[in-house]
Write a protein that holds these residues in place. Structure first.
Motif, PDB file in Angstrom:
ATOM      1  N   LEU A 285      -3.571   3.685   6.998  1.00 24.26           N
ATOM      2  CA  LEU A 285      -2.238   4.918   6.801  1.00 24.26           C
ATOM      3  C   LEU A 285      -1.428   4.161   5.576  1.00 24.26           C
ATOM      4  O   LEU A 285      -0.532   4.677   5.037  1.00 24.26           O
ATOM      5  CB  LEU A 285      -1.440   4.004   8.118  1.00 24.26           C
ATOM      6  CG  LEU A 285      -1.337   4.575   9.416  1.00 24.26           C
ATOM      7  CD1 LEU A 285      -1.168   3.995  10.211  1.00 24.26           C
ATOM      8  CD2 LEU A 285      -1.233   6.344   9.842  1.00 24.26           C
ATOM      9  N   GLY A 286      -2.232   3.727   4.434  1.00 22.21           N
ATOM     10  CA  GLY A 286      -2.306   3.302   2.879  1.00 22.21           C
ATOM     11  C   GLY A 286      -1.344   2.061   3.423  1.00 22.21           C
ATOM     12  O   GLY A 286      -0.944   1.126   2.356  1.00 22.21           O
ATOM     13  N   CYS A 287      -1.116   1.274   4.363  1.00 18.55           N
ATOM     14  CA  CYS A 287      -0.372   0.359   4.954  1.00 18.55           C
ATOM     15  C   CYS A 287      -0.392  -1.240   4.491  1.00 18.55           C
ATOM     16  O   CYS A 287      -1.933  -1.533   4.541  1.00 18.55           O
ATOM     17  CB  CYS A 287       0.608  -0.101   5.510  1.00 18.55           C
ATOM     18  SG  CYS A 287       1.885   2.013   6.113  1.00 18.55           S
ATOM     19  N   LEU A 288       0.026  -1.885   3.306  1.00 20.95           N
ATOM     20  CA  LEU A 288      -0.994  -3.884   3.053  1.00 20.95           C
ATOM     21  C   LEU A 288      -0.648  -4.347   4.584  1.00 20.95           C
ATOM     22  O   LEU A 288       0.726  -3.884   4.985  1.00 20.95           O
ATOM     23  CB  LEU A 288       0.128  -3.666   2.558  1.00 20.95           C
ATOM     24  CG  LEU A 288       0.616  -3.222   0.589  1.00 20.95           C
ATOM     25  CD1 LEU A 288       0.794  -4.003  -0.387  1.00 20.95           C
ATOM     26  CD2 LEU A 288      -1.180  -2.921   0.464  1.00 20.95           C
ATOM     27  N   GLU A 289      -1.335  -5.300   5.162  1.00 27.47           N
ATOM     28  CA  GLU A 289      -1.243  -5.965   6.035  1.00 27.47           C
ATOM     29  C   GLU A 289      -0.403  -7.343   5.108  1.00 27.47           C
ATOM     30  O   GLU A 289      -0.849  -7.944   4.516  1.00 27.47           O
ATOM     31  CB  GLU A 289      -2.342  -6.195   6.815  1.00 27.47           C
ATOM     32  CG  GLU A 289      -3.209  -4.350   7.495  1.00 27.47           C
ATOM     33  CD  GLU A 289      -1.886  -3.634   8.719  1.00 27.47           C
ATOM     34  OE1 GLU A 289      -1.341  -4.468   8.552  1.00 27.47           O
ATOM     35  OE2 GLU A 289      -2.452  -3.168   8.948  1.00 27.47           O
ATOM     36  N   ASP A 290      -0.274  -7.820   6.419  1.00 24.80           N
ATOM     37  CA  ASP A 290       0.179  -9.603   6.666  1.00 24.80           C
ATOM     38  C   ASP A 290      -0.534 -11.038   6.489  1.00 24.80           C
ATOM     39  O   ASP A 290      -1.024 -11.074   7.548  1.00 24.80           O
ATOM     40  CB  ASP A 290       1.852  -9.700   7.693  1.00 24.80           C
ATOM     41  CG  ASP A 290       2.162 -11.195   6.619  1.00 24.80           C
ATOM     42  OD1 ASP A 290       3.089 -11.167   7.130  1.00 24.80           O
ATOM     43  OD2 ASP A 290       1.436 -12.066   6.740  1.00 24.80           O
ATOM     44  N   VAL A 291      -1.690 -10.755   5.708  1.00 28.84           N
ATOM     45  CA  VAL A 291      -2.859 -10.877   5.480  1.00 28.84           C
ATOM     46  C   VAL A 291      -2.735 -12.654   6.554  1.00 28.84           C
ATOM     47  O   VAL A 291      -2.968 -13.359   6.456  1.00 28.84           O
ATOM     48  CB  VAL A 291      -3.770 -10.673   4.358  1.00 28.84           C
ATOM     49  CG1 VAL A 291      -5.094 -11.636   4.586  1.00 28.84           C
ATOM     50  CG2 VAL A 291      -3.756  -9.829   3.822  1.00 28.84           C
ATOM     51  N   GLU A 292      -1.908 -13.162   5.044  1.00 30.63           N
ATOM     52  CA  GLU A 292      -1.463 -14.723   6.083  1.00 30.63           C
ATOM     53  C   GLU A 292      -1.128 -14.646   6.987  1.00 30.63           C
ATOM     54  O   GLU A 292      -1.472 -15.613   7.959  1.00 30.63           O
ATOM     55  CB  GLU A 292      -0.534 -15.422   4.573  1.00 30.63           C
ATOM     56  CG  GLU A 292      -1.413 -16.001   3.415  1.00 30.63           C
ATOM     57  CD  GLU A 292      -0.719 -15.782   1.793  1.00 30.63           C
ATOM     58  OE1 GLU A 292       0.677 -16.391   2.866  1.00 30.63           O
ATOM     59  OE2 GLU A 292      -0.872 -15.604   1.709  1.00 30.63           O
ATOM     60  N   ALA A 293      -0.547 -13.890   7.722  1.00 34.51           N
ATOM     61  CA  ALA A 293       0.146 -14.244   9.621  1.00 34.51           C
ATOM     62  C   ALA A 293      -1.231 -14.498   9.831  1.00 34.51           C
ATOM     63  O   ALA A 293      -0.920 -14.213  10.923  1.00 34.51           O
ATOM     64  CB  ALA A 293       1.665 -13.075   9.690  1.00 34.51           C
ATOM     65  N   MET A 294      -1.786 -12.592   9.399  1.00 31.38           N
ATOM     66  CA  MET A 294      -3.360 -12.928  10.935  1.00 31.38           C
ATOM     67  C   MET A 294      -4.471 -13.391  10.080  1.00 31.38           C
ATOM     68  O   MET A 294      -4.582 -13.911  11.065  1.00 31.38           O
ATOM     69  CB  MET A 294      -4.195 -10.828   9.873  1.00 31.38           C
ATOM     70  CG  MET A 294      -2.617  -9.838   9.894  1.00 31.38           C
ATOM     71  SD  MET A 294      -2.561  -9.862  11.718  1.00 31.38           S
ATOM     72  CE  MET A 294      -1.857  -8.705  11.831  1.00 31.38           C
ATOM     73  N   ALA A 295      -4.682 -14.019   9.014  1.00 25.50           N
ATOM     74  CA  ALA A 295      -5.285 -15.043   9.345  1.00 25.50           C
ATOM     75  C   ALA A 295      -4.399 -16.517   9.878  1.00 25.50           C
ATOM     76  O   ALA A 295      -5.740 -17.449  10.979  1.00 25.50           O
ATOM     77  CB  ALA A 295      -5.028 -16.085   7.843  1.00 25.50           C
ATOM     78  N   ALA A 296      -3.294 -16.908   9.803  1.00 28.90           N
ATOM     79  CA  ALA A 296      -3.090 -17.853  10.482  1.00 28.90           C
ATOM     80  C   ALA A 296      -2.870 -17.632  11.983  1.00 28.90           C
ATOM     81  O   ALA A 296      -3.570 -18.380  13.084  1.00 28.90           O
ATOM     82  CB  ALA A 296      -1.202 -17.710  10.278  1.00 28.90           C
TER      83      ALA A 296
ATOM     84  N   ASN B 154      -2.280   3.039  -2.686  1.00 27.67           N
ATOM     85  CA  ASN B 154      -2.099   4.029  -3.174  1.00 27.67           C
ATOM     86  C   ASN B 154      -2.052   5.602  -2.460  1.00 27.67           C
ATOM     87  O   ASN B 154      -2.334   6.242  -2.715  1.00 27.67           O
ATOM     88  CB  ASN B 154      -3.250   4.115  -4.645  1.00 27.67           C
ATOM     89  CG  ASN B 154      -4.369   4.440  -4.172  1.00 27.67           C
ATOM     90  OD1 ASN B 154      -5.032   3.788  -2.548  1.00 27.67           O
ATOM     91  ND2 ASN B 154      -5.697   4.545  -4.905  1.00 27.67           N
ATOM     92  N   GLU B 155      -2.254   5.083  -1.341  1.00 24.15           N
ATOM     93  CA  GLU B 155      -2.207   5.736  -0.206  1.00 24.15           C
ATOM     94  C   GLU B 155      -0.613   6.273   0.823  1.00 24.15           C
ATOM     95  O   GLU B 155      -0.454   4.731   0.630  1.00 24.15           O
ATOM     96  CB  GLU B 155      -3.043   5.629   0.809  1.00 24.15           C
ATOM     97  CG  GLU B 155      -4.739   6.250   0.202  1.00 24.15           C
ATOM     98  CD  GLU B 155      -6.100   6.462   1.675  1.00 24.15           C
ATOM     99  OE1 GLU B 155      -6.633   6.884   1.942  1.00 24.15           O
ATOM    100  OE2 GLU B 155      -6.020   4.603   1.825  1.00 24.15           O
ATOM    101  N   PHE B 156      -0.451   6.922   1.653  1.00 22.12           N
ATOM    102  CA  PHE B 156       0.784   6.878   2.304  1.00 22.12           C
ATOM    103  C   PHE B 156       1.079   8.141   2.561  1.00 22.12           C
ATOM    104  O   PHE B 156       0.298   8.960   2.615  1.00 22.12           O
ATOM    105  CB  PHE B 156       2.335   6.907   0.909  1.00 22.12           C
ATOM    106  CG  PHE B 156       2.119   7.977   0.418  1.00 22.12           C
ATOM    107  CD1 PHE B 156       1.727   7.948  -1.158  1.00 22.12           C
ATOM    108  CD2 PHE B 156       3.609   8.900   0.659  1.00 22.12           C
ATOM    109  CE1 PHE B 156       2.204   8.595  -1.661  1.00 22.12           C
ATOM    110  CE2 PHE B 156       3.269   9.994  -0.334  1.00 22.12           C
ATOM    111  CZ  PHE B 156       2.365   9.870  -1.899  1.00 22.12           C
TER     112      PHE B 156
END
Lengths: 452, 491, 134
Positions: free
Chosen positions: A220-231, A389-391
Motif C-alpha cells: 500500500l506504499g506505507c513504511l513499516e516499523d522495521v525495528e519493532a518487527m525485528a524485535a 513514493n506510493e500511496f
C-alpha cells in the motif's frame, strides 16, 4: 527465398561439400536416428520468413498496438517502477562482450562479467546493510520464495509468518513454491494507518516460526516499523525477512540490515532495468554469514591467479545444482546476469549522491501529489502511515471506472486495489517518480477532482 | 608489452571512486518548497557507506575496459554442449527496445497493452506448432524454473486424480537442474540407468515403473547428443502405469522442423528461448523457459494465460486448478520479443535449415576429431558430440587442461565434465551459426592440443598463457570466501 | 601424497566408503582415508554434526567438499558424537595434509564397540582400493 539464411553461414555448395566430408548422401541421413513415424513431413505451421526490414515493420506495428500513456502521465507501481536510466546504461550493456557472452564458468576469459557482478554483490550489500549478496535471481517474488526456503533450511520450524502488506503476487508465488513442503504460511494484518501491526506479528509468532516477513515500503506504499518487527522476530527466535519492491527507496530509507533484518531481498528492476511489460527483471538477495552455505544462486569471489594477479571466480559452487543435484540449495542455473549488470551500472552512474538525491526527489514529488489529490473534491487518504513514493487514494467512484476515464485522456492514473482486493473497489494505488513533472501531477489531481 | 587500458587489470569501482565526484543529476525540481516534505529522520539513512562516487567518464571507461576482458559469441565459437550458443541477431536488440515494448508497465490496463498480449499470443501459437503441444506457459524465467513448473503441474495432475505418487525418475546422464527441480517440487528422485548406447534403458524402466512413479524426466536428444529412439515405447511404459513423460527440451535445436515432442508421447516439456531461439546469454541470463503441455495438463498451468475474447486479448486469472504463480507478472517479455523476431526471420523453411545445419556441423566436428580423441559412444550424433580424455591418460593431460589450452587458441572451451556418465567428458555443440572455416579452425586447434599434450604436456597443463588472467586458485577462494569489496582491503 | 602411495595405517579399520576408524575403548575416531582425500582433491569445507548428535552405521553424518565435488561421509558404526574436530573449520586442508592425524573428523561414543570388527583391516582395504582402481 534463398536457401542460405542470413544467420546461417553455409551456402548450398558448402553444405554439399560438408555432407561429403561426413559421408552422408544427403541431409536425411543425418536424421536417420529419428524413427520415420516421428519425422515431420510437412512444413511447420508458423509465419515467416521475413526479411529484416519487413520484420522491423511487423514489430513496429505490434508495439504500436499498445497505447502507452502520455510521457509523465504514468502513475503505476505495485511491483515495477519507472525511473530514468542515463543513456550510458543501455550503451554499456549493449556491448556485445557483456550481452552475448556466456555464464562465466571459464574465469580466464570472463573477468569482465565476473568483476562487474562482484561489484554488484558489493553494491547490493551496501544498500541493504548485509554482507553477502548473490549474483542475482529471477525477480522479487520467486526470490522471496527462495528466501523462505532458505530460512527454513537454517532453522526448520515448518512455518513462516507473513505480513498481508507483502505484494499479493509475491505471497501467491511463495504459496506455489511451498505447496509440496511441510512449510505453513500464515499471514497477519495491518494497523488502521496502513502499516503492518507489530502486535499482530507478536501474536502470530506465539506459535513457532522460522521467519517473519514484511515488505518495506509495503504494497500500500506505507513504511513499516522495521525495528519493532525485528524485535518481535528476535523475541520469538525467528529471523526478520524484509522484502523491497522499490529499490530506489533504499537511497532514502535506512538499510533494513542495520535495523535488524537477517535477510533483505526484492525486486531490483527499479535500478535502471526497463519495464518491458514485466520482464526480464532482477531478484536480489542479501543475508548475513550464517546463510553463506545455504544461499541459493551464484556467488562470485575474489581469487589470485598463478602469477599472483587478483581476479574473480564463481565460488562455493558445491551449493548449486550442477554439483549437488537433488540436494542443491536451489535449482537455479541461468539467472538475470545482464540485469544485474544493468543495475550495477545504474548504481555506479548515480553513485551515492545521485541515488540519495533521486530517492529524496521521488518522495517529495509523491508527497506533493498526495497533498494535491487529498485536496481534490471527493478524494480522501485512507492510510496515515509515512510513505516513500506510493500511496493509496480513496475515490468517490469505483477506481476501475476512474482509471478507464482517465486512460481515455492519456493518463495511467494508478493501480485499482480491487485488482488484488475486490472489497477495496474505490481505492487507487498511485506511484510518483522523478519522471512525473509537476504539470502532470497537477493534471492528475484536477482530473481526479472531476470524478465526484 | 602490457599496454595500459588494452590488457591491464581493471581496478574495482570502489577503488576508482573519489569523494565528491558525481555521475548524475536528477531532473529539475519543479515542486514548490520540496523541503516541507522531508521524511521523519528516524526513517532516513544518512549515508550509503562505501557506495562509489564517480563521474560519468569514470563509469564508462571502467565498464568499457571490463567488457574487453570477456570473450563473447560475436568474437567466435562457443562450442558449449547443451548451451546452444548461437548468433544473437542485432535486429532483435533493436525491436526489443521499441518504446511500446520496453516502456510498457506490467500494470497497464489490458486495453492499453494489446500489442504485447498479441505478441505473447502469437509466440505461444508458434511454440505449439513447433512442438506439437496444445498450450504453452511463457511464465518461467529460465529452463530450471520451467522444469520446476512442469513437475508442479504433474503433481497437481496426479493429486487431482487422487494419486499420491512421490517418485520422479531421472536418467544418470541428466543435467543437474533436473534432480534439483524435482527435489524443490517435493519429490524423491531415483536414477534410471542408461544402456550401452547412452539412451534410457527401456527394460530397466519397464521394471521400475509402478504406481509410485509420477514422472520420468527425459532429455531428448540426450546429453550425449543422441536421439532417444525408443521414446514412444518409453511413453507407453509410463502411460500404462498412469505416469507422465516430461521432456527436457534444452536440446531442441537438434530437431526443430524435423520432429515434434507432442508426437512422441511427451505430456509436458520445457524449452529455452536463450538456447534454441537465440536470445542472448547476457553473461548468465536473462533467459526464458516456456513449458508446453498436452490438453490433460492444461488446467494446471500457472496464471495468467493470454486468452482471446471478442475482439480483444486478455489475461485470464480465473483458472481454479492452476498451480498458482511461479513469479510476478507474465514472464521475461523482453526475451519473447527477441525469440519471436528470430522465428519470424526464419519461417518454417529457415527453422528446418537451422536444425539441419546444427546437426551437420556437429557431425563434421565428430568426423574431424574422432580419430584423435576418444569417442565413448558410437551412436549417431545429432547436434552435439561428446568426447573424453581417455586417450590422453598416459600424458597426464586431462580434459580441464585441454579446455584451458583452447583459450590460448582463441576459443571458448566446450562443456567439460558433463554428462557425468562419461569420465572427463568434452561436450561439443557448434550450432548452425558456425561457418566451415570456424569449425575447421576449432578442430585444428583441438588436434594441435592433442599433439602438444604428447610432445610437451607441461605447456598444456599450465595453460592458459595468453588470457588476461591465468588459472585461478579456486581452492583458496572457496576456503576463504571474499564475496565483496570492503574498505580495509588493499588491492 | 597421491592415490598410488597406499598409506593405510595397520592399527585402523576401514570402510567401503573410504572412512577410517580408530577404536580406543568404546570411543571411535573417524576420518577419511588418504585415498579418499586424493580422489577429492583440495578440500575446502567439511560439514560435521554437533556433539551429542546420534550416529547410525551406514547413514551419512556429514559432507566433505572440494571445489568441484561434494561427498557424503558415512558412519562406520553407530553411537553418539562425543567430539568434533573444530580445527577443520579454519583448516580444512588438514584433511589433505594429515588425513589420519590432524584431519580427524569426529569421535563417537560407540553403541557397540564390537561393530568395528566387521570393518576391513588395512590389508583388506588396500586390496579393495587396488581392485577399485582397475
Amino acid at each position: 527465398m534463398s536457401s542460405s539464411h542470413r544467420y546461417i553461414p553455409q551456402s548450398e555448395d558448402e553444405r554439399a561439400a560438408m555432407l561429403g566430408a561426413v559421408g552422408a548422401a544427403g541431409i536425411e541421413d543425418l536424421f536417420a536416428s529419428i524413427p520415420e513415424r516421428l519425422r515431420l513431413r510437412k512444413p511447420l505451421d508458423v509465419p515467416g520468413p521475413l526479411a529484416e526490414m519487413d520484420l522491423v515493420t511487423w514489430m513496429t506495428a505490434c508495439a504500436a498496438d499498445n497505447r502507452l500513456p502520455d510521457p509523465g502521465a504514468q502513475f503505476l507501481g505495485a511491483g515495477a517502477y519507472r525511473h530514468f536510466a542515463p543513456a550510458l546504461v543501455d550503451h554499456l550493456i549493449s556491448r556485445t562482450e557483456f550481452y552475448s557472452s556466456y555464464t562465466p564458468y571459464q574465469p580466464e576469459i570472463s573477468q569482465g562479467t565476473l568483476q562487474a557482478v562482484f561489484e554488484y554483490q558489493t553494491l547490493i550489500g551496501q544498500l541493504t546493510g548485509l554482507p553477502i549478496a548473490n549474483a542475482s535471481m529471477y525477480e522479487g517474488a520467486s526470490t522471496l520464495a527462495e528466501a523462505v526456503l532458505m530460512a527454513e533450511r537454517v532453522t526448520p520450524r515448518g512455518r513462516v509468518v507473513v505480513s498481508d502488506g507483502v505484494h499479493p503476487e509475491y505471497l501467491r508465488v511463495v504459496r506455489t513454491y511451498v505447496a509440496n513442503t511441510e512449510i505453513a504460511v500464515d499471514t497477519f494484518g495491518a494497523r488502521p494507518d496502513g502499516s503492518a501491526d507489530p502486535q499482530a506479528a507478536r501474536q502470530a509468532l506465539e506459535t513457532k516460526a522460522s521467519a517473519l516477513v514484511i515488505q518495506h515500503p509495503n504494497f500500500l506504499g506505507c513504511l513499516e516499523d522495521v525495528e519493532a518487527m525485528a524485535a518481535a522476530a528476535q523475541k520469538a527466535k525467528a529471523v526478520l525477512i524484509v522484502v523491497v519492491n522499490e529499490p530506489v527507496s533504499l537511497g532514502l530509507l535506512k538499510a533494513p540490515g542495520s535495523q535488524g533484518a537477517a535477510i533483505v531481498l526484492g525486486e531490483g528492476q527499479g535500478l535502471g532495468v526497463p519495464l518491458s511489460y514485466g520482464g526480464p527483471f532482477l531478484g536480489f538477495l542479501a543475508a548475513g554469514p550464517a546463510y553463506l552455505r545455504q544461499m541459493p544462486g551464484r556467488l562470485i569471489g575474489e581469487a589470485r591467479d598463478v602469477d599472483g594477479r587478483r581476479g574473480y571466480v564463481l565460488t562455493l559452487a558445491t551449493r548449486e545444482q550442477h554439483i549437488r543435484r537433488d540436494k542443491a540449495t536451489s535449482n537455479i542455473c541461468t539467472n538475470e546476469g545482464l540485469c544485474a549488470l544493468t543495475a550495477a551500472i545504474f548504481m555506479a552512474a548515480l553513485g551515492k549522491r545521485g541515488l540519495m538525491d533521486l530517492a529524496r526527489q521521488n518522495h517529495a514529488r509523491a508527497a506533493y501529489a498526495r497533498e494535491r489529490i487529498a485536496a481534490a473534491k471527493g478524494c480522501t487518504l485512507p492510510h496515515a502511515a509515512p510513505f516513500f513514493n506510493e500511496f493509496v487514494v480513496r475515490l468517490p467512484i469505483a477506481a476501475g471506472e476512474a482509471v478507464e476515464a482517465l486512460a481515455a485522456k492519456g493518463i495511467a492514473a494508478g493501480v485499482p486495489l480491487a485488482r488484488y482486493f475486490p472489497e477495496r473497489d474505490r481505492d487507487l494505488l498511485i506511484t510518483v517518480t522523478e519522471m512525473n513533472p509537476r504539470a502532470e501531477i497537477d493534471r492528475l489531481a484536477a482530473e481526479l477532482g472531476r470524478l465526484a | 608489452m602490457e599496454t595500459r587500458n588494452l590488457r591491464a587489470p581493471e581496478k574495482l569501482l570502489f577503488e576508482i571512486s573519489r569523494p565528491g565526484r558525481r555521475g548524475f543529476e536528477p531532473p529539475a525540481m519543479d515542486i514548490p518548497d520540496p523541503g516541507r516534505y522531508d521524511l521523519d529522520p528516524r526513517h532516513v539513512r544518512d549515508d550509503i557507506e562505501g557506495f562509489p562516487e564517480l563521474s560519468e567518464v569514470d563509469v564508462v571507461r571502467h565498464y568499457t575496459r571490463l567488457s574487453r576482458l570477456n570473450y563473447a559469441i560475436d568474437l567466435g565459437l562457443y562450442p558449449l554442449g547443451s548451451c546452444t550458443m548461437k548468433y544473437n541477431p542485432k535486429v532483435n536488440e533493436k525491436v526489443a527496445r521499441l518504446a511500446g515494448f520496453a516502456d510498457a508497465h506490467p500494470q497497464l490496463p489490458e486495453a492499453m497493452a494489446q500489442g504485447n498480449l498479441r505478441l505473447m499470443w502469437q509466440l505461444e501459437k508458434a511454440l505449439c506448432a513447433i512442438c506439437g503441444m496444445d498450450r504453452f506457459t511463457l511464465q518461467p524465467a529460465a529452463g530450471a524454473q520451467g522444469e520446476q513448473t512442469a513437475i508442479l503441474m504433474a503433481r497437481a495432475y496426479h493429486r487431482d486424480r487422487g494419486r499420491a505418487r512421490d517418485v520422479v525418475l531421472i536418467p544418470d546422464s541428466a543435467h543437474g537442474t533436473n534432480p534439483a527441480s524435482a527435489h524443490v517440487a517435493g519429490y524423491r528422485v531415483e536414477q534410471i540407468a542408461s544402456n550401452d548406447r547412452g539412451c534410457v534403458d527401456l527394460g530397466a524402466l519397464r521394471r521400475r515403473v509402478s504406481e509410485d512413479v509420477a514422472v520420468l524426466m527425459l532429455t531428448n536428444p540426450n546429453t550425449l547428443g543422441v536421439f532417444e529412439g525408443e521414446i514412444e515405447e518409453v511413453a507407453r511404459a509410463l502411460h500404462d502405469k498412469g505416469a507422465l513423460l516430461y521432456m527436457d527440451g534444452a536440446n531442441l535445436n537438434a530437431f526443430v522442423g524435423q520432429a515434434r515432442p507432442g508426437d512422441m508421447g511427451v505430456d509436458v516439456h520445457h524449452l529455452n528461448l536463450h538456447k534454441t531461439f537465440s536470445t542472448p546469454h547476457g553473461g548468465g541470463g536473462p533467459g526464458a523457459g516456456p513449458v508446453g503441455v498436452r490438453k490433460a495438463l492444461e488446467p494446471y498451468l500457472p496464471v495468467p494465460m493470454v486468452e482471446a475474447g471478442g475482439d480483444r486479448l486478455r489475461l485470464d486469472y480465473d483458472r481454479p486448478k492452476s498451480i498458482g504463480k511461479m513469479r510476478s507478472f507474465f514472464g521475461n517479455f523482453g526475451m519473447f520479443v527477441r525469440a519471436y523476431a528470430f522465428m519470424l526471420a526464419h519461417g518454417p523453411a529457415g527453422l528446418k535449415r537451422m536444425s539441419e545445419t546444427a546437426v551437420l556441423n556437429a557431425n563434421y566436428i565428430r568426423r574431424r576429431l574422432e580419430g584423435t580423441y576418444h569417442l565413448p559412444y558410437a551412436s549417431p550424433t545429432l547436434h552435439e558430440v561428446v568426447f573424453s580424455d581417455k586417450d590422453l591418460e598416459a600424458t597426464g593431460v586431462r580434459t580441464l587442461d585441454v579446455a584451458k589450452r583452447l583459450m590460448d587458441y582463441g576459443f571458448h572451451p566446450p562443456t567439460i565434465y558433463f554428462p557425468l556418465i562419461v569420465k572427463g567428458a568434452l561436450m561439443i555443440e557448434p550450432t548452425e551459426s558456425e561457418s566451415r572455416e570456424e569449425l575447421d579452425a576449432f578442430c585444428d586447434a583441438m588436434l594441435a592440443i592433442d599433439a602438444e599434450a604428447r610432445r610437451d604436456p607441461e605447456l598444456v597443463r599450465t595453460a592458459p598463457h595468453t588470457t588476461p588472467i591465468r588459472r585461478l586458485d579456486e581452492t583458496t577462494a572457496a576456503r576463504n570466501p571474499v564475496l565483496r569489496w570492503t574498505p580495509e582491503k588493499q588491492g | 601424497m597421491s592415490k598410488g602411495d597406499g598409506i593405510y595405517p595397520e592399527d585402523l579399520r576401514y570402510t567401503k566408503e573410504h572412512e577410517w576408524l580408530e577404536v580406543r575403548g568404546n570411543v571411535a575416531t573417524v576420518g577419511i582415508t588418504q585415498y579418499a582425500q586424493a580422489e577429492l582433491g583440495d578440500i575446502v569445507y567439511v560439514e560435521l554434526p554437533q556433539a551429542g548428535a546420534a550416529i547410525v552405521a551406514g547413514e551419512p553424518f556429514g559432507t566433505v567438499e572440494s571445489v568441484k565435488a561434494v561427498s557424503e561421509l558415512f558412519a562406520p558404526t553407530s553411537g553418539t558424537v562425543a567430539e568434533v574436530n573444530a580445527g577443520l573449520a579454519q583448516s580444512p586442508d588438514q584433511v589433505n595434509k594429515d588425513p589420519y592425524g590432524e584431519g580427524w573428523m569426529i569421535r563417537i561414543t560407540m553403541a557397540d564397540p564390537g561393530e568395528a570388527d566387521a570393518l576391513m583391516t588395512a590389508a583388506q582395504y588396500r586390496k579393495y582400493v587396488e581392485d577399485e582402481a582397475n
